[in-house]
Scaffold this motif. Structure first.
Motif, PDB file in Angstrom:
ATOM      1  N   VAL A 212       0.822  -1.216   0.000  1.00 40.67           N
ATOM      2  CA  VAL A 212       0.000   0.000   0.000  1.00 40.67           C
ATOM      3  C   VAL A 212       0.851   1.259   0.000  1.00 40.67           C
ATOM      4  O   VAL A 212       0.619   2.187  -0.790  1.00 40.67           O
ATOM      5  CB  VAL A 212      -0.958   0.014   1.219  1.00 40.67           C
ATOM      6  CG1 VAL A 212      -1.692   1.351   1.303  1.00 40.67           C
ATOM      7  CG2 VAL A 212      -1.960  -1.133   1.124  1.00 40.67           C
ATOM      8  N   ILE A 213       1.862   1.313   0.871  1.00 40.96           N
ATOM      9  CA  ILE A 213       2.653   2.531   1.060  1.00 40.96           C
ATOM     10  C   ILE A 213       3.683   2.738  -0.050  1.00 40.96           C
ATOM     11  O   ILE A 213       3.816   3.833  -0.612  1.00 40.96           O
ATOM     12  CB  ILE A 213       3.356   2.521   2.428  1.00 40.96           C
ATOM     13  CG1 ILE A 213       2.326   2.480   3.562  1.00 40.96           C
ATOM     14  CG2 ILE A 213       4.269   3.737   2.569  1.00 40.96           C
ATOM     15  CD1 ILE A 213       1.421   3.671   3.625  1.00 40.96           C
ATOM     16  N   GLU A 214       4.406   1.688  -0.387  1.00 37.72           N
ATOM     17  CA  GLU A 214       5.531   1.857  -1.315  1.00 37.72           C
ATOM     18  C   GLU A 214       5.127   2.261  -2.734  1.00 37.72           C
ATOM     19  O   GLU A 214       5.799   3.099  -3.339  1.00 37.72           O
ATOM     20  CB  GLU A 214       6.385   0.589  -1.318  1.00 37.72           C
ATOM     21  CG  GLU A 214       7.113   0.404   0.017  1.00 37.72           C
ATOM     22  CD  GLU A 214       8.037  -0.799   0.028  1.00 37.72           C
ATOM     23  OE1 GLU A 214       8.041  -1.564  -0.958  1.00 37.72           O
ATOM     24  OE2 GLU A 214       8.756  -0.976   1.035  1.00 37.72           O
ATOM     25  N   PRO A 215       4.046   1.728  -3.311  1.00 34.96           N
ATOM     26  CA  PRO A 215       3.649   2.204  -4.650  1.00 34.96           C
ATOM     27  C   PRO A 215       3.324   3.700  -4.670  1.00 34.96           C
ATOM     28  O   PRO A 215       3.680   4.400  -5.625  1.00 34.96           O
ATOM     29  CB  PRO A 215       2.406   1.368  -4.970  1.00 34.96           C
ATOM     30  CG  PRO A 215       2.591   0.107  -4.181  1.00 34.96           C
ATOM     31  CD  PRO A 215       3.224   0.555  -2.899  1.00 34.96           C
ATOM     32  N   LEU A 216       2.674   4.198  -3.609  1.00 33.79           N
ATOM     33  CA  LEU A 216       2.369   5.626  -3.537  1.00 33.79           C
ATOM     34  C   LEU A 216       3.654   6.430  -3.404  1.00 33.79           C
ATOM     35  O   LEU A 216       3.831   7.459  -4.077  1.00 33.79           O
ATOM     36  CB  LEU A 216       1.448   5.909  -2.340  1.00 33.79           C
ATOM     37  CG  LEU A 216       1.095   7.389  -2.102  1.00 33.79           C
ATOM     38  CD1 LEU A 216       0.421   7.999  -3.320  1.00 33.79           C
ATOM     39  CD2 LEU A 216       0.212   7.526  -0.858  1.00 33.79           C
ATOM     40  N   LEU A 220       5.282   9.304  -6.041  1.00 31.00           N
ATOM     41  CA  LEU A 220       5.558  10.669  -5.591  1.00 31.00           C
ATOM     42  C   LEU A 220       7.060  10.965  -5.498  1.00 31.00           C
ATOM     43  O   LEU A 220       7.447  12.092  -5.202  1.00 31.00           O
ATOM     44  CB  LEU A 220       4.924  10.897  -4.204  1.00 31.00           C
ATOM     45  CG  LEU A 220       3.393  10.867  -4.133  1.00 31.00           C
ATOM     46  CD1 LEU A 220       2.933  10.924  -2.686  1.00 31.00           C
ATOM     47  CD2 LEU A 220       2.794  12.022  -4.923  1.00 31.00           C
ATOM     48  N   GLY A 221       7.891   9.947  -5.732  1.00 28.15           N
ATOM     49  CA  GLY A 221       9.330  10.122  -5.545  1.00 28.15           C
ATOM     50  C   GLY A 221       9.666  10.422  -4.100  1.00 28.15           C
ATOM     51  O   GLY A 221      10.544  11.228  -3.795  1.00 28.15           O
ATOM     52  N   ALA A 222       8.931   9.763  -3.195  1.00 26.02           N
ATOM     53  CA  ALA A 222       9.002  10.080  -1.773  1.00 26.02           C
ATOM     54  C   ALA A 222       9.809   9.059  -0.981  1.00 26.02           C
ATOM     55  O   ALA A 222      10.007   7.924  -1.411  1.00 26.02           O
ATOM     56  CB  ALA A 222       7.585  10.154  -1.199  1.00 26.02           C
ATOM     57  N   THR A 300      -8.747   1.362   0.489  1.00 22.95           N
ATOM     58  CA  THR A 300      -9.474   1.799  -0.704  1.00 22.95           C
ATOM     59  C   THR A 300      -8.906   3.117  -1.231  1.00 22.95           C
ATOM     60  O   THR A 300      -8.651   3.273  -2.428  1.00 22.95           O
ATOM     61  CB  THR A 300     -10.974   1.988  -0.381  1.00 22.95           C
ATOM     62  OG1 THR A 300     -11.512   0.754   0.077  1.00 22.95           O
ATOM     63  CG2 THR A 300     -11.738   2.440  -1.619  1.00 22.95           C
ATOM     64  N   ILE A 301      -8.702   4.059  -0.319  1.00 22.89           N
ATOM     65  CA  ILE A 301      -8.274   5.405  -0.703  1.00 22.89           C
ATOM     66  C   ILE A 301      -6.877   5.425  -1.304  1.00 22.89           C
ATOM     67  O   ILE A 301      -6.650   6.025  -2.363  1.00 22.89           O
ATOM     68  CB  ILE A 301      -8.335   6.351   0.519  1.00 22.89           C
ATOM     69  CG1 ILE A 301      -9.791   6.582   0.935  1.00 22.89           C
ATOM     70  CG2 ILE A 301      -7.666   7.690   0.193  1.00 22.89           C
ATOM     71  CD1 ILE A 301      -9.943   7.398   2.212  1.00 22.89           C
ATOM     72  N   VAL A 302      -5.914   4.768  -0.647  1.00 24.70           N
ATOM     73  CA  VAL A 302      -4.523   4.871  -1.092  1.00 24.70           C
ATOM     74  C   VAL A 302      -4.303   4.234  -2.468  1.00 24.70           C
ATOM     75  O   VAL A 302      -3.693   4.853  -3.346  1.00 24.70           O
ATOM     76  CB  VAL A 302      -3.556   4.297  -0.035  1.00 24.70           C
ATOM     77  CG1 VAL A 302      -2.117   4.341  -0.549  1.00 24.70           C
ATOM     78  CG2 VAL A 302      -3.669   5.085   1.265  1.00 24.70           C
ATOM     79  N   PRO A 303      -4.796   3.003  -2.705  1.00 20.96           N
ATOM     80  CA  PRO A 303      -4.622   2.447  -4.065  1.00 20.96           C
ATOM     81  C   PRO A 303      -5.287   3.302  -5.150  1.00 20.96           C
ATOM     82  O   PRO A 303      -4.763   3.439  -6.260  1.00 20.96           O
ATOM     83  CB  PRO A 303      -5.283   1.062  -3.955  1.00 20.96           C
ATOM     84  CG  PRO A 303      -5.165   0.706  -2.529  1.00 20.96           C
ATOM     85  CD  PRO A 303      -5.363   1.994  -1.784  1.00 20.96           C
ATOM     86  N   SER A 307      -3.326   5.087  -8.206  1.00 18.46           N
ATOM     87  CA  SER A 307      -3.669   4.802  -9.611  1.00 18.46           C
ATOM     88  C   SER A 307      -3.901   6.067 -10.412  1.00 18.46           C
ATOM     89  O   SER A 307      -3.772   6.078 -11.637  1.00 18.46           O
ATOM     90  CB  SER A 307      -4.916   3.918  -9.657  1.00 18.46           C
ATOM     91  OG  SER A 307      -6.071   4.626  -9.221  1.00 18.46           O
ATOM     92  N   LYS A 308      -4.249   7.161  -9.739  1.00 19.59           N
ATOM     93  CA  LYS A 308      -4.562   8.409 -10.441  1.00 19.59           C
ATOM     94  C   LYS A 308      -3.360   9.337 -10.572  1.00 19.59           C
ATOM     95  O   LYS A 308      -3.466  10.402 -11.192  1.00 19.59           O
ATOM     96  CB  LYS A 308      -5.723   9.119  -9.728  1.00 19.59           C
ATOM     97  CG  LYS A 308      -7.049   8.373  -9.876  1.00 19.59           C
ATOM     98  CD  LYS A 308      -8.194   9.131  -9.232  1.00 19.59           C
ATOM     99  CE  LYS A 308      -9.518   8.385  -9.448  1.00 19.59           C
ATOM    100  NZ  LYS A 308     -10.662   9.097  -8.854  1.00 19.59           N
TER     101      LYS A 308
END
Length: 309
Positions: A212-216, A220-222, A300-303, A307-308
């Motif tokens: 969940v965390i790592e794809p976001l 974001l290059g975070a 639900t929110i993070v994926p 994706s957007k």
């Protein structure tokens, strides 16, 4: 007042924490730097270019190769004969070296300062940052650690400090370097990242944290951070931890996912420029410091958010 600043460096490069420490030291008077290590000529040259630096003391010796505090502290004490204050970033190394210097000098250390109010007067956080104390030292020599997020970084270019070699001081035998396990990541370093995505206990497992965390974070290059609860639960290693007993960060954007917002965590990130909180509990304390809050199921929110992007 002449101030000696400990230079943080790694892999032949200056670390940002040094630049913040230079800014703090400049408020006290003339700034000199100490570069210690093995094969640190390039670091010394880079340090001499920092704006506002008058002199760079270079101790290039195998004894300082791993910045062991028992080796570095006597060197600092020797140089303090010509300096009024020793300033170190409040990093792992800085917080390891400074107390030993203070003990050898028999003075009080002023820790984790947020501002310089006078020659010997400073502010620092207490009670996990819920109160700010103003402290004044009456000691002849000052030993100070600096919270990097509280000071602007000095310009890395524009200076022309003189470089001066210093000989190795007699070092203690209290420790020896055995080995290091250094984690490698393509993501930015947590303490210097402009964007951080942190996860908390609500992620429920290590697998969920990574999925969940790592794809976001990648979108974001975070950098990736975590609450103490997530670290204690074994979701991620403790070098991810943000908070009072972890790392202090102040990125441009801090995304808190499934983090309730205990005061110990807030102490490590509340100075972030923009805080985005995602939590299903609308009464979670994290929303009191958040600039943007999303109430709902993080799974639900993070994926959907990822994706957007």
């Amino acid at each position: 007042m002449k101030t000696l600043v400990w230079v943080e460096h790694e892999g032949g490069a200056l670390k940002d924490a040094t630049l913040s420490a230079v800014t703090a030291a400049a408020k006290l008077g003339e700034v000199h730097l100490l570069v210690a290590g093995e094969g640190v000529g390039g670091v010394a040259d880079a340090a001499s270019k920092i704006a506002g630096v008058g002199k760079v003391h270079v101790a290039d010796n195998a004894a300082y190769a791993h910045a062991l505090p028992e080796a570095v502290a006597p060197l600092v004490v020797e140089l303090m004969g010509h300096h009024d204050a020793f300033v170190a970033p409040a990093t792992s190394n800085g917080k390891n070296i400074a107390p030993r210097v203070a003990a050898l000098l028999d003075v009080m250390q002023v820790s984790d300062i947020l501002s310089v109010e006078g020659d010997k007067t400073f502010t620092r956080p207490i009670y996990a940052g819920n109160a700010i104390a103003t402290v004044k030292s009456n000691d002849a020599k000052l030993v100070i650690t600096v919270r990097g997020t509280a000071f602007e970084k000095a310009a890395a270019e524009g200076g022309s400090g003189a470089v001066e070699a210093v000989s190795a001081a007699a070092s203690g035998e209290g420790s020896k370097f055995v080995g290091a396990e250094i984690s490698k990541s393509e993501r930015p370093e947590l303490t210097s990242a402009k964007v951080i995505v942190s996860g908390g206990r609500a992620l429920a497992s290590s697998e969920n944290f990574h999925s969940v965390i790592e794809p976001l974070a990648d979108k974001l290059g975070a950098a990736v951070g975590a609450s103490r609860a997530a670290v204690d639960a074994g979701y991620v290693p403790n070098d991810y931890q943000v908070g009072q007993t972890g790392k202090i960060v102040a990125p441009e954007v801090y995304v808190a996912v499934g983090i309730s917002g205990a005061i110990q965590h807030l102490a490590g990130m509340k100075d972030s420029k923009t805080i985005i909180a995602i939590n299903k509990d609308e009464d979670a304390p994290i929303f009191q410091v958040a600039d943007i809050g999303l109430v709902g199921d993080l799974f639900t929110i993070v994926p959907e958010l990822t994706s957007k992007l």
